[in-house]
Design a protein around this motif. Structure first.
Motif, PDB file in Angstrom:
ATOM      1  N   GLY A 106      -6.603  -9.478   4.183  1.00  0.00           N
ATOM      2  CA  GLY A 106      -6.616  -9.123   2.533  1.00  0.00           C
ATOM      3  C   GLY A 106      -5.620  -7.731   2.394  1.00  0.00           C
ATOM      4  N   ASP A 107      -6.231  -7.311   1.419  1.00  0.00           N
ATOM      5  CA  ASP A 107      -5.599  -5.619   0.910  1.00  0.00           C
ATOM      6  C   ASP A 107      -5.492  -4.950   2.161  1.00  0.00           C
ATOM      7  OD1 ASP A 107      -5.175  -7.132  -1.510  1.00  0.00           O
ATOM      8  OD2 ASP A 107      -6.806  -6.089  -2.475  1.00  0.00           O
ATOM      9  N   ASP A 108      -6.485  -4.580   2.571  1.00  0.00           N
ATOM     10  CA  ASP A 108      -6.528  -3.560   3.848  1.00  0.00           C
ATOM     11  C   ASP A 108      -5.420  -3.744   4.935  1.00  0.00           C
ATOM     12  OD1 ASP A 108      -8.591  -2.301   2.619  1.00  0.00           O
ATOM     13  OD2 ASP A 108     -10.377  -3.109   3.961  1.00  0.00           O
ATOM     14  N   ASP A 109      -5.307  -5.159   5.133  1.00  0.00           N
ATOM     15  CA  ASP A 109      -4.315  -5.687   6.175  1.00  0.00           C
ATOM     16  C   ASP A 109      -2.964  -5.379   5.675  1.00  0.00           C
ATOM     17  OD1 ASP A 109      -3.049  -6.876   8.375  1.00  0.00           O
ATOM     18  OD2 ASP A 109      -3.457  -8.918   7.699  1.00  0.00           O
ATOM     19  N   CYS A 110      -2.609  -5.733   4.173  1.00  0.00           N
ATOM     20  CA  CYS A 110      -1.233  -5.503   3.641  1.00  0.00           C
ATOM     21  C   CYS A 110      -1.057  -3.960   3.530  1.00  0.00           C
ATOM     22  CB  CYS A 110      -1.508  -6.167   2.314  1.00  0.00           C
ATOM     23  SG  CYS A 110       0.004  -5.925   1.365  1.00  0.00           S
ATOM     24  N   ILE A 111      -2.100  -3.183   2.996  1.00  0.00           N
ATOM     25  CA  ILE A 111      -1.970  -1.880   2.921  1.00  0.00           C
ATOM     26  C   ILE A 111      -1.555  -1.222   4.503  1.00  0.00           C
ATOM     27  CG2 ILE A 111      -2.878   0.510   2.445  1.00  0.00           C
ATOM     28  CD1 ILE A 111      -4.398  -1.281   0.364  1.00  0.00           C
ATOM     29  N   LYS A 112      -2.241  -1.614   5.294  1.00  0.00           N
ATOM     30  CA  LYS A 112      -1.680  -0.895   6.637  1.00  0.00           C
ATOM     31  C   LYS A 112      -0.478  -1.252   7.031  1.00  0.00           C
ATOM     32  CE  LYS A 112      -3.590  -0.583  11.359  1.00  0.00           C
ATOM     33  NZ  LYS A 112      -2.374  -0.067  11.766  1.00  0.00           N
ATOM     34  N   ARG A 113      -0.309  -2.701   7.045  1.00  0.00           N
ATOM     35  CA  ARG A 113       1.033  -3.104   7.771  1.00  0.00           C
ATOM     36  C   ARG A 113       2.128  -2.749   6.712  1.00  0.00           C
ATOM     37  NH1 ARG A 113      -0.131  -9.196   8.462  1.00  0.00           N
ATOM     38  NH2 ARG A 113       2.030  -9.508   8.727  1.00  0.00           N
ATOM     39  N   THR A 114       2.021  -2.388   5.619  1.00  0.00           N
ATOM     40  CA  THR A 114       3.139  -2.045   4.807  1.00  0.00           C
ATOM     41  C   THR A 114       3.366  -0.722   5.095  1.00  0.00           C
ATOM     42  OG1 THR A 114       2.688  -3.737   3.064  1.00  0.00           O
ATOM     43  CG2 THR A 114       3.998  -1.792   2.382  1.00  0.00           C
ATOM     44  N   LYS A 115       2.321   0.309   4.900  1.00  0.00           N
ATOM     45  CA  LYS A 115       2.373   1.546   5.240  1.00  0.00           C
ATOM     46  C   LYS A 115       3.019   1.860   6.638  1.00  0.00           C
ATOM     47  CE  LYS A 115      -1.232   3.839   2.665  1.00  0.00           C
ATOM     48  NZ  LYS A 115      -2.678   4.661   2.437  1.00  0.00           N
ATOM     49  N   ASP A 116       2.655   1.085   7.773  1.00  0.00           N
ATOM     50  CA  ASP A 116       3.197   1.247   9.116  1.00  0.00           C
ATOM     51  C   ASP A 116       4.626   0.892   9.142  1.00  0.00           C
ATOM     52  OD1 ASP A 116       0.598   2.146   9.711  1.00  0.00           O
ATOM     53  OD2 ASP A 116      -0.049   0.362  10.811  1.00  0.00           O
ATOM     54  N   GLY A 117       4.984   0.037   8.380  1.00  0.00           N
ATOM     55  CA  GLY A 117       6.462  -0.711   8.549  1.00  0.00           C
ATOM     56  C   GLY A 117       7.282   0.473   7.801  1.00  0.00           C
ATOM     57  N   VAL A 118       7.182   0.778   6.479  1.00  0.00           N
ATOM     58  CA  VAL A 118       7.777   1.812   5.963  1.00  0.00           C
ATOM     59  C   VAL A 118       7.870   3.024   6.704  1.00  0.00           C
ATOM     60  CG1 VAL A 118       8.042   3.303   3.712  1.00  0.00           C
ATOM     61  CG2 VAL A 118       7.341   0.615   3.660  1.00  0.00           C
ATOM     62  N   LYS A 119       6.628   3.656   7.024  1.00  0.00           N
ATOM     63  CA  LYS A 119       6.813   4.927   7.671  1.00  0.00           C
ATOM     64  C   LYS A 119       7.453   4.837   9.043  1.00  0.00           C
ATOM     65  CE  LYS A 119       2.370   6.615   5.646  1.00  0.00           C
ATOM     66  NZ  LYS A 119       0.916   7.064   5.913  1.00  0.00           N
ATOM     67  N   GLU A 120       7.448   3.510   9.702  1.00  0.00           N
ATOM     68  CA  GLU A 120       8.251   3.462  10.841  1.00  0.00           C
ATOM     69  C   GLU A 120       9.907   3.579  10.817  1.00  0.00           C
ATOM     70  OE1 GLU A 120       9.853   3.141  14.749  1.00  0.00           O
ATOM     71  OE2 GLU A 120       7.582   3.802  14.088  1.00  0.00           O
ATOM     72  N   LYS A 121      10.207   2.855   9.353  1.00  0.00           N
ATOM     73  CA  LYS A 121      11.716   2.852   9.166  1.00  0.00           C
ATOM     74  C   LYS A 121      12.043   4.400   8.605  1.00  0.00           C
ATOM     75  CE  LYS A 121      11.738  -1.665   7.958  1.00  0.00           C
ATOM     76  NZ  LYS A 121      11.829  -2.994   6.714  1.00  0.00           N
ATOM     77  N   ARG A 122      11.193   4.988   7.810  1.00  0.00           N
ATOM     78  CA  ARG A 122      11.562   6.405   7.208  1.00  0.00           C
ATOM     79  C   ARG A 122      11.048   7.368   7.929  1.00  0.00           C
ATOM     80  NH1 ARG A 122      15.618   4.846   4.255  1.00  0.00           N
ATOM     81  NH2 ARG A 122      15.050   3.225   2.675  1.00  0.00           N
ATOM     82  N   LYS A 123      10.501   7.291   9.167  1.00  0.00           N
ATOM     83  CA  LYS A 123       9.689   8.528   9.896  1.00  0.00           C
ATOM     84  C   LYS A 123      10.360   9.818   9.701  1.00  0.00           C
ATOM     85  CE  LYS A 123      11.284   6.475  14.330  1.00  0.00           C
ATOM     86  NZ  LYS A 123      10.742   5.786  15.374  1.00  0.00           N
ATOM     87  N   GLU A 124      11.814   9.938   9.777  1.00  0.00           N
ATOM     88  CA  GLU A 124      12.491  11.094   9.816  1.00  0.00           C
ATOM     89  C   GLU A 124      12.378  11.713   8.451  1.00  0.00           C
ATOM     90  OE1 GLU A 124      14.263   8.366  10.562  1.00  0.00           O
ATOM     91  OE2 GLU A 124      13.950   8.892  12.778  1.00  0.00           O
ATOM     92  N   ASP A 125      12.049  10.956   7.232  1.00  0.00           N
ATOM     93  CA  ASP A 125      11.977  11.423   6.008  1.00  0.00           C
ATOM     94  C   ASP A 125      10.394  11.638   5.423  1.00  0.00           C
ATOM     95  OD1 ASP A 125      14.833  11.049   5.787  1.00  0.00           O
ATOM     96  OD2 ASP A 125      14.443   9.048   5.188  1.00  0.00           O
TER      97      ASP A 125
END
Length: 111
Positions: free
Chosen positions: A56-75
């Motif tokens: 559900g929402d917790d899964d979406c939020i965690k996976r989305t945040k983790d994915g974006v943070k991994e792609k943008r970790k330098e920023d």
């Protein structure tokens, strides 16, 4: 003198960051992800949403945040191009936006 300057810099750094007019990129990610997931649920429908995010929402939020943070970790520590007020408006606009056929609406801001 060098030790005093370094110590003073360390003590002042949190104050300088707190005075930044814009939130960090990581703060924007943390603040906007729940609204993005809610819009995904709305646009894709419950069945497809839960297939993609079984938790559900917790899964979406965690996976989305983790994915974006991994792609943008330098920023992540850099200030956003948007103020807190602009981020809030972006979230409000996203919530009000119409879903595209078969998907999410265009992002209503540059944050």
């Amino acid at each position: 003198m060098q030790k005093t300057l370094s110590r003073s810099t360390v003590l002042l750094l949190p104050l300088l960051v707190a005075c930044s007019p814009n939130p960090s990129a990581e703060e924007v990610i943390d603040k906007t992800t729940p609204a993005i997931c809610a819009k995904g649920r709305e646009c894709y429908g419950e069945e497809k949403y839960l297939q993609a995010y079984p938790g559900g929402d917790d899964d979406c939020i965690k996976r989305t945040k983790d994915g974006v943070k991994e792609k943008r970790k330098e920023d992540l520590d850099n200030p956003s191009v948007c103020t807190d007020e602009e981020v809030d408006k972006c979230i409000t606009d996203l919530k009000a936006a119409q879903c595209k056929e078969g998907g999410l609406p265009d992002v209503p801001c540059k944050c």
